[in-house]
Structures are given as structure tokens and as C-alpha cells.
Design a protein around this motif. Structure first.
Motif, PDB file in Angstrom:
ATOM      1  N   ILE D  54       3.497  -2.031  -7.793  1.00 44.96           N
ATOM      2  CA  ILE D  54       4.831  -1.651  -8.249  1.00 44.96           C
ATOM      3  C   ILE D  54       5.397  -2.813  -9.046  1.00 44.96           C
ATOM      4  O   ILE D  54       5.527  -3.914  -8.529  1.00 44.96           O
ATOM      5  CB  ILE D  54       5.766  -1.352  -7.060  1.00 44.96           C
ATOM      6  CG1 ILE D  54       5.179  -0.229  -6.184  1.00 44.96           C
ATOM      7  CG2 ILE D  54       7.158  -0.979  -7.551  1.00 44.96           C
ATOM      8  CD1 ILE D  54       5.935  -0.012  -4.865  1.00 44.96           C
ATOM      9  N   VAL D  55       5.693  -2.577 -10.322  1.00 45.24           N
ATOM     10  CA  VAL D  55       6.275  -3.611 -11.169  1.00 45.24           C
ATOM     11  C   VAL D  55       7.735  -3.252 -11.452  1.00 45.24           C
ATOM     12  O   VAL D  55       8.024  -2.127 -11.859  1.00 45.24           O
ATOM     13  CB  VAL D  55       5.513  -3.735 -12.502  1.00 45.24           C
ATOM     14  CG1 VAL D  55       6.230  -4.714 -13.438  1.00 45.24           C
ATOM     15  CG2 VAL D  55       4.085  -4.175 -12.265  1.00 45.24           C
ATOM     16  N   ASP D  97       7.468  -8.821  -0.165  1.00 42.97           N
ATOM     17  CA  ASP D  97       6.267  -8.247  -0.751  1.00 42.97           C
ATOM     18  C   ASP D  97       6.097  -8.459  -2.252  1.00 42.97           C
ATOM     19  O   ASP D  97       5.259  -7.798  -2.873  1.00 42.97           O
ATOM     20  CB  ASP D  97       6.196  -6.740  -0.456  1.00 42.97           C
ATOM     21  CG  ASP D  97       5.959  -6.476   1.032  1.00 42.97           C
ATOM     22  OD1 ASP D  97       5.614  -7.433   1.744  1.00 42.97           O
ATOM     23  OD2 ASP D  97       6.107  -5.326   1.457  1.00 42.97           O
ATOM     24  N   ILE D  98       6.903  -9.350  -2.845  1.00 44.35           N
ATOM     25  CA  ILE D  98       6.697  -9.642  -4.267  1.00 44.35           C
ATOM     26  C   ILE D  98       5.651 -10.746  -4.364  1.00 44.35           C
ATOM     27  O   ILE D  98       5.798 -11.801  -3.759  1.00 44.35           O
ATOM     28  CB  ILE D  98       7.997 -10.081  -4.962  1.00 44.35           C
ATOM     29  CG1 ILE D  98       9.038  -8.969  -4.849  1.00 44.35           C
ATOM     30  CG2 ILE D  98       7.748 -10.429  -6.422  1.00 44.35           C
ATOM     31  CD1 ILE D  98      10.395  -9.323  -5.433  1.00 44.35           C
ATOM     32  N   SER D 109       9.562  -9.902 -14.962  1.00 43.72           N
ATOM     33  CA  SER D 109       8.825  -8.850 -14.264  1.00 43.72           C
ATOM     34  C   SER D 109       8.472  -9.312 -12.861  1.00 43.72           C
ATOM     35  O   SER D 109       8.072 -10.466 -12.662  1.00 43.72           O
ATOM     36  CB  SER D 109       7.521  -8.522 -15.008  1.00 43.72           C
ATOM     37  OG  SER D 109       7.789  -8.007 -16.292  1.00 43.72           O
ATOM     38  N   PHE D 110       8.612  -8.406 -11.890  1.00 40.93           N
ATOM     39  CA  PHE D 110       8.273  -8.715 -10.504  1.00 40.93           C
ATOM     40  C   PHE D 110       7.216  -7.736 -10.016  1.00 40.93           C
ATOM     41  O   PHE D 110       7.387  -6.520 -10.151  1.00 40.93           O
ATOM     42  CB  PHE D 110       9.519  -8.617  -9.619  1.00 40.93           C
ATOM     43  CG  PHE D 110      10.596  -9.584 -10.009  1.00 40.93           C
ATOM     44  CD1 PHE D 110      10.647 -10.853  -9.441  1.00 40.93           C
ATOM     45  CD2 PHE D 110      11.540  -9.257 -10.977  1.00 40.93           C
ATOM     46  CE1 PHE D 110      11.629 -11.767  -9.819  1.00 40.93           C
ATOM     47  CE2 PHE D 110      12.521 -10.159 -11.355  1.00 40.93           C
ATOM     48  CZ  PHE D 110      12.572 -11.419 -10.780  1.00 40.93           C
ATOM     49  N   VAL D 111       6.139  -8.265  -9.452  1.00 42.28           N
ATOM     50  CA  VAL D 111       5.041  -7.417  -9.009  1.00 42.28           C
ATOM     51  C   VAL D 111       5.001  -7.355  -7.486  1.00 42.28           C
ATOM     52  O   VAL D 111       4.846  -8.380  -6.820  1.00 42.28           O
ATOM     53  CB  VAL D 111       3.687  -7.950  -9.522  1.00 42.28           C
ATOM     54  CG1 VAL D 111       2.560  -7.015  -9.114  1.00 42.28           C
ATOM     55  CG2 VAL D 111       3.722  -8.140 -11.035  1.00 42.28           C
ATOM     56  N   ASN D 167      -6.344  -3.107 -10.631  1.00 42.24           N
ATOM     57  CA  ASN D 167      -6.185  -4.519 -10.943  1.00 42.24           C
ATOM     58  C   ASN D 167      -6.199  -4.741 -12.449  1.00 42.24           C
ATOM     59  O   ASN D 167      -5.425  -5.520 -12.991  1.00 42.24           O
ATOM     60  CB  ASN D 167      -7.322  -5.336 -10.316  1.00 42.24           C
ATOM     61  CG  ASN D 167      -7.227  -5.355  -8.801  1.00 42.24           C
ATOM     62  OD1 ASN D 167      -6.141  -5.216  -8.248  1.00 42.24           O
ATOM     63  ND2 ASN D 167      -8.368  -5.504  -8.137  1.00 42.24           N
ATOM     64  N   ARG D 168      -7.088  -4.028 -13.114  1.00 43.96           N
ATOM     65  CA  ARG D 168      -7.215  -4.154 -14.554  1.00 43.96           C
ATOM     66  C   ARG D 168      -5.907  -3.786 -15.254  1.00 43.96           C
ATOM     67  O   ARG D 168      -5.437  -4.506 -16.151  1.00 43.96           O
ATOM     68  CB  ARG D 168      -8.365  -3.247 -15.043  1.00 43.96           C
ATOM     69  CG  ARG D 168      -8.541  -3.184 -16.538  1.00 43.96           C
ATOM     70  CD  ARG D 168      -8.949  -4.555 -17.081  1.00 43.96           C
ATOM     71  NE  ARG D 168      -9.018  -4.540 -18.535  1.00 43.96           N
ATOM     72  CZ  ARG D 168     -10.110  -4.188 -19.202  1.00 43.96           C
ATOM     73  NH1 ARG D 168     -11.220  -3.861 -18.555  1.00 43.96           N
ATOM     74  NH2 ARG D 168     -10.102  -4.189 -20.520  1.00 43.96           N
ATOM     75  N   ASN D 169      -5.327  -2.653 -14.836  1.00 47.98           N
ATOM     76  CA  ASN D 169      -4.066  -2.222 -15.443  1.00 47.98           C
ATOM     77  C   ASN D 169      -2.975  -3.280 -15.257  1.00 47.98           C
ATOM     78  O   ASN D 169      -2.214  -3.562 -16.176  1.00 47.98           O
ATOM     79  CB  ASN D 169      -3.589  -0.898 -14.832  1.00 47.98           C
ATOM     80  CG  ASN D 169      -4.484   0.295 -15.155  1.00 47.98           C
ATOM     81  OD1 ASN D 169      -4.601   1.209 -14.355  1.00 47.98           O
ATOM     82  ND2 ASN D 169      -5.118   0.278 -16.315  1.00 47.98           N
ATOM     83  N   LEU D 170      -2.934  -3.859 -14.064  1.00 48.89           N
ATOM     84  CA  LEU D 170      -1.898  -4.858 -13.802  1.00 48.89           C
ATOM     85  C   LEU D 170      -2.119  -6.097 -14.655  1.00 48.89           C
ATOM     86  O   LEU D 170      -1.173  -6.641 -15.241  1.00 48.89           O
ATOM     87  CB  LEU D 170      -1.895  -5.250 -12.321  1.00 48.89           C
ATOM     88  CG  LEU D 170      -0.843  -6.309 -11.999  1.00 48.89           C
ATOM     89  CD1 LEU D 170       0.567  -5.758 -12.177  1.00 48.89           C
ATOM     90  CD2 LEU D 170      -1.014  -6.849 -10.585  1.00 48.89           C
TER      91      LEU D 170
END
Lengths: 252, 252, 252, 252
Positions: D54-55, D97-98, D109-111, D167-170
Motif C-alpha cells: 500500500i503506497v 507498518d510503514i 511517498s509512504f510504503v 516487488n517488481r511493481n513497487l
């Protein structure tokens, strides 16, 4: 009670046609259309998240009753399973990007490939196309499987869309449906054996199976599941049925 | 090419049944089910906003081709319209809370009452039930309307859900579909009259109708629409068709 | 523990700048951007249904603790209520199309007009803008209301969007928050009176109020609510507080 | 113009309190609450799909103007970047959880980790909490970074949620923001060098940089991007800035 309404809805301009007035009427209807067309913006976007597997699962509506009315054999009716499989194949032949179909009883799951862009991944398009094609096929191919047994009324199936982001999630989804299939088949087979060969009533059969259900739950709750895994198992004819529900996939 | 897969999916435990081991296997399958059941939480909620009209609109899939293959009369085929109406009636008889159905050509809209709580207003349930019931009915009642003309393959319809918060919005939605119906009917009637009675080719007919389309657009763009409204109109037989598409509602 | 990462993320090309190589680097970064830009399609549309009131409600995060740490007066702190109101006014001044704001305690609701098209009615834009503006204003105007009492840390508020299709629904929403406000104020006032003037401990006060809570529930459950309505009521100072929470609206 | 409304909203029953009537009023308010509480069902579920990153990305509102009014140095203002980083750290310290925060200019941006179940993954909760905490922190820590430079008004940030299944998308998402950062920094640095040291007006500077922008586009369109990659690059002071935007992560 339903009635066919053949008169105009209130507020709609009188339409017309004729050599000299056709132009007016056309532009008038067009004007009306452009005036009302704003209602399109109420449509919402329901695009499925990219890079996820899209699963559409169908379920028969009131199939318990449908099965009784069409005299399905218990616990499993080969004709019915065959028709389900035929309908699922029709869905896979007509629609795009479905890579796997898996079914049991009155349900069927269809898996679209992750990269599918069919209908721009709009969930409503995908699930209604699947539900529609499956349903029309079910009626269309009925005769091929049920012969002289007449179809009494058009059946219904509902559908839903579920997204799975990883291969693992998708595999677990199929495993979940498969375990569900196995449990149901096992129960139904034993249940109907007690009724058909054991001479029990359906109520008695249900009663006599309760301990096993409770025991299963108990085991799960007390974490004793592991133990039961040690028990050796021998496959038999049932396993052929309950572990081999129709599963269709595209040839590589 | 599709192939029926009859062997187990990888990773699934060997199922079994037998008098002494039934209990183990059941709990084992249960365990498997509980282990995989987490995939259910991937399902999302798609409840329709309360106090809004829910409209489900169906559209035929590739019906241009379907109409040609089944020799539909031009511009309107009474058998086809009758079958659409019959299928819509089936939807209204089987499903709950639909208060109005309106159709034309290969599309049909179904309006659920604002307060409906059928299937907890879940959009996916509503639209797939409508699409499914309509499709199975279309095949089921084909013979009643087309007689000896065979149905060559099972047809498909897609569906969508649109919400309308006010009476005005809903009325405008129906007006929009009705104006669309009128425009299409008017165009098609003139087009096919030019072809069937005027001896024009389809290309010539299309060419000769272009000015009227452009003029309509021009009028709209230059705001001259009002003027054309002054033109008197005389209804004729066509108006009976194009303004009276099947509209079904429940008797009060 | 957090650490500031100042080195490049893995996989990112070495950037550069200089009179002769600037062009290369720019296009290289551009290329990289165009290669990665596909991730934008993962953004989803969250447009609010048209012709509905959009309500954004904020709630303070852990404000029970925040109130204690900043010595809020019990049961109501005028400084805190004033600051909430000031922050809400800031939201209404900075953002568009908000027609009503209503608040109590640590929550505030903002109502956007039905026809608003601000940020294309995107729910995420609306709620984050409201939450952000309110929060920055709360800190910005703190001193005006709390004087020398220092703000110990930056507070947080969460938000949500709710849609209401009719005037009646919206009025009932405000009535709901107002009734909630009244109940809370009534309870808190009596509770703190028992503690501050009656000499009870907080535990004793809570204990002594339980019957009234239970009685209220009992009445509701047994449908005896009507009876209690007959009781005459006399307003007092408390009613000025608890029925007059900050409510801001645009002057007509 | 805004006005504070201190009288009751129409239709709300007269509230009251007093030793003998307290019970009546409480149950009356409760009744009112239960009568209106149905409005809660208009809230919709916006749970983020499981097993996805979640970004939450924030963007400053009108920060071009904000930067001018607060005399930010060109092309980069260390105080402003420091304050952004401080605010992002506050978000990471307060919220759960960030795992990664990445920022540039007026965006951050926060992941959240894939498995996060914070606030049940409700999108609205996550994005408003981030927007709120960041905004209140920005004002709270202003003085630490800008010293005597006064903050003229409370700034605003909007936010959005984007989900990434792999993972790739992120990684590509972060690369996308990073490439964007590099392009903007490169352009701004050259632009302001031309203005500040080259004596060009801002219009002249913009004009003189156009060919490079067009060339970049041209290259991209004609597929000549590969060639430009061959050019050698030498890092310099700029690279320290533009490739090292604040990136914060939790220590393992």
C-alpha cells in the motif's frame, strides 16, 4: 403481475417521421438525447487491479431444488457434471484470456491470466460475460446431456470477481475449492450410502454423521489436526470422483 | 485447444475414504480447507449505495453478427423483439424488487426499487443474476418465437450496474435510452427503406443520410435546436414501433 | 529506529550534469521515467456518485490521551472547542464547495454541496485535503487558543467519506451526530459533576451512572421510549453547551 | 462569508438536564440516536486488497505559491527539504507498518508492508492519517528549520492510495518517482543557473532549454534512446542533491 406497457413514458416528446419533417425530428431526438446523456457520468469505473489474477466464480441459484425437480442422481449425477463441464468449455472458447476453469457440484471458477486486458479489466464486464455465456450454454447443451429429460425452466447462476496478487494466493484458492469439493463429496457419498444401501431415513443419516462433523471441528479447534494426518489412506472409487472434478485448461 | 484435466492439482493431499479412515480423511480435508480458507478475505464488498435506484443494463454481445446469422428482418425483427421481451419478463418473474424493465434492439435495462435489499444490494450478485437469467431464458424461449429457425450457438450478454440517487435522474436515464431508441429506429427505418424500396445499395443509403446526421450535429453545436422544435410533427406507423419499445412494469 | 538513507536505491543509473552531457542525462532520465511510468495505471478511480451530498468526517486520534496531556478542562474545554472551530473555519475558507461544518468533542463533519465537482469528486482528494488542512490549522492556531500552554506533539486526525443521496438522509446524518453529541455531553457533565462537586471517585461515578444507561437501553428495547417523551424538560446552562456545538455555514 | 451558527438545527428536540428529568432526556436522546443511526449503513467498505503493498503519496497544495511566499531558495531549499524529511519521519514514528518513505520537492511517498493490517487496511484511514500527521508535523517543526522566517498560513497536502501486487511493481514505482525527481532537479538546476549566474530572464531561460526538452521527446519517440545511453557521465555536486532525496526506512 406484469403488464406490457406500450404507451409512451410521460414527458417524452412526440416522435415522428415523414419526408419533410424527418430532419426536425432527428435533431429533436438528438437534442433530447444530448439533454439526457448526462446520466452516463453516473457509471463508475470498476477496473481490476493490474498484475493480479482475476477469478470469476459462478454458483447455481437454488440448485438444490433444481436438482430434485430434474431428478439428479445422488450423490453425483454424471449428466449434470457433464453439462456443467460443457458449459464451462463454452465459456473458455468464447471469452478471452481464461487460463483455467475448475468446478464442482453447481459452482465453477474461471481464472483470467494476470496480464489480461480484456474489456480493460472491467469487473462488471468480465463477470456478466461469464455468467451469461455459461447460462445460455447450460440451456443450449441440456439436450446433449439429459436427452429426453425435459428442462422445466431456465436456471440461474450468480457470479463474483476475486483478485489474487500472487501465484501462491491463486494456488491456495484452487486448493480451497478442491478441499471444499472433497469434503462435500465425502459427506454426500457416505450420507447417500447410508440412505440408499443402509436403509436409513435422511434424518437418521444426518443424525448419525453428526459426531464425525463435530469431531472434525473439535480436532481443528484443539490443534490435534496433525495427529490425524498420520492415518494411512487408501484411495478407492470415490476418490476418483471427488478428487477429479472437471478442471479445464488451455493446452500449452 | 482445451483439454480436460482429470488428475489432481499439484500439492493437494491424497484424498481417501473407507470405513475406518473416513474420520481421518474428513478432518484432513477440513484441515486443508481451513488452511486455504484465508483466500476468502480477498473478496471485496461492492454494496450499492442505499436509497439509490439500481439499474442493470444488458447488451448483446456481437449481436450484429448474431442477427445476420439468424436472418433477422430489417430494420426490426418482431420475433427477436418478442424473445427479448419474453426473456426480460422471465427476469422480472424470477428476481426480486425489479420495478421497471425497458428495452430496445439488443439491450434491456432493469430498475430495482430504491429500498431493495435483495442480496444485500451487492452489485455483483444483482448484475450477474440478471445477465444469467436473461441469457438462459433467451435460449429457453427461442423456439416459442423463432419456431423452426434453429439457434446456432448460445448467445452472450454483458451487464453493468448504474446508481441513480433521485427520481429525476432515473427518469432522465429512461428518457436517454428512449431517445437513443428513437434515433436508431428512425435512422434504421429510413436506411432500410432506401435499400429495400428505393433500390439503393447500403453504401449509397449511408451516403445519402450523412447530411441529415451532420445537420443534426450542426444544429446542436450552434444552439439552433430550439428552432427545430417549432416544426409540427405527424405520427405514423413508424412512431408506433420506435416509441413503443418493450417496457414492462409490475401492476400496482 | 529510523535511519536516513542517503545513497541511491539499487538499480538506479548514475545521474550526472555538465555542459556537454546534459542532453544525454536528461533523455536517459526521461527514458527511465517512461519505462517506469506504467505504474501509474495501478491508480484507481474513486469518483463519488453524482448528485449525492459528500460528507467528510474527521476524528481525533488518541484524543483521550491528548486531552489529558494538555490538561483539558472537564467535561468541556472552551479552548479546545474554540480551536476545533477555528480549524474547521480554516478548512471552509481554503477548500471549495463545503456548505456546512458540524463538530463536537474531537470530531468534525464537513458537507460538500451535491453538485460539487471539486477535484472531480475524487474521494481521496476530498478527504485528504480536509484532514490535512484541519491538522495544519490545529497546530497553526494552537497559540491563539491555548496561549502559554505548549503543544507537546503534532496531533493526528483520521477522515472518511460518506455519501447521502437525499436531503432527508443528510438531515438525519446531522441529527445523528447531534444526538450523539447530546448523549455524550449529558453523561460527561453528570459524571464530572459527581466527581468534582460530589466527591466521588471516577470509578464510583461510573458505577452510579450505570443504572441510567441500562434503563435507557431497557426502555429502547421494550419500546417504552414513547412514555419518557411525555416528561417535561427545562433547559439550563448545560443545554447551551451541549446543544450548541460549533456549526458553521456559508452566509446565503 | 462564514458565520457561526449557535442555535439548534431545525427538527432537533429540546435537550435538557436536571436531577429529576435526566433519565428522560437521556433515553430521549438515545431514542433520537437510534432513530437516526441508520445513516451509518451509507458508509462503504474500502479495504485494500490483501498481499499488496500500500503506497500513500502526498502532494503539496499550491506549493509553487507557498515556496515564493516563504522565499524558498532556488532551485532547492535545504530548510524546506529538511522540514519535509522531518515531517515524514514523524509519520513513520507515529503510524504503524510503514517500511519506506521517499520524497522530493513537495511530495512524499509512504510504503506500508504487504501484510499490514493496520486499521484493517481501510484506504481512507491510511491516507487521511498520513496526510494529517504529515501536515500537523510540518507546522509543528517549521521553526526548527526556518527559524525566524514566519509561517504565513497553514499549508495543505493531498494524498492518494495506490496498491502494488509485486516487488517488481513497487520497485518500479520508486524508480519512477526517482527518475521524476532527477529530471525535475536537472531542469531546475540548469534553469536557475542560467538565471542566477547567466543573467538570463526566466523567459529567456525557459526558451533556451526548450530544444533539450524537445530533443528528449524526439529521442523517445524515435526509439533512439539507446544511443544516448552510451554517453559517459561524471557526477558532480548536483548529483548529490538530485539523486539523494530524502529516503527513510526502518533499521533492520
Amino acid at each position: 403481475m406484469l403488464s406490457l406497457v406500450t404507451h409512451r413514458l410521460t414527458g417524452y416528446v412526440n416522435p415522428c417521421v415523414g419526408s419533410s419533417v424527418a430532419r426536425f425530428c432527428t435533431s429533436r431526438a438528438r437534442m433530447a438525447k444530448s439533454k439526457f446523456e448526462y446520466v452516463r457520468i453516473f457509471e463508475t469505473d470498476d477496473t481490476c487491479l493490474r498484475n493480479c489474477y482475476i477469478v470469476v466464480r459462478l454458483d447455481g441459484r437454488n440448485f438444490h431444488k433444481f436438482a430434485e425437480q430434474h431428478k439428479f442422481a445422488k450423490p453425483n449425477d454424471d449428466r449434470a457434471l457433464g453439462l456443467m463441464t460443457r458449459s464451462a468449455r463454452s465459456v473458455m472458447e468464447e471469452l478471452e484470456d481464461i487460463v483455467l476453469a475448475y468446478g464442482q457440484s453447481d459452482e465453477f471458477s474461471f481464472v483470467f491470466k494476470r496480464t489480461s486486458n480484456w474489456f480493460k479489466r472491467r469487473a462488471s464486464k468480465l463477470m456478466t460475460h461469464v455468467a451469461s455465456q455459461f447460462s445460455s450454454s447450460y440451456v443450449f447443451y441440456w439436450k446433449d446431456h439429459f436427452g429426453e429429460e425435459p428442462l422445466l425452466y431456465p436456471p440461474g447462476f450468480d457470479g463474483r470477481v476475486v483478485l489474487y496478487p500472487s501465484n501462491r494466493n491463486l494456488r491456495d484458492y484452487v486448493s480451497w475449492r478442491q478441499a471444499d469439493c472433497h469434503i462435500n463429496n465425502l459427506y454426500n457419498t457416505v450420507f447417500w450410502t447410508l440412505v440408499q444401501r443402509g436403509g436409513l431415513t435422511t434424518v437418521q443419516a444426518e443424525e448419525s454423521l453428526k459426531p464425525y462433523i463435530l469431531m472434525g471441528q473439535l480436532e481443528r479447534e484443539t490443534g490435534k489436526e496433525r495427529e490425524s494426518e498420520r492415518g494411512g489412506c487408501a484411495g478407492n472409487d470415490l476418490s476418483q470422483i471427488c478428487t477429479q472434478p472437471p478442471c479445464i485448461r488451455h493446452q500449452p
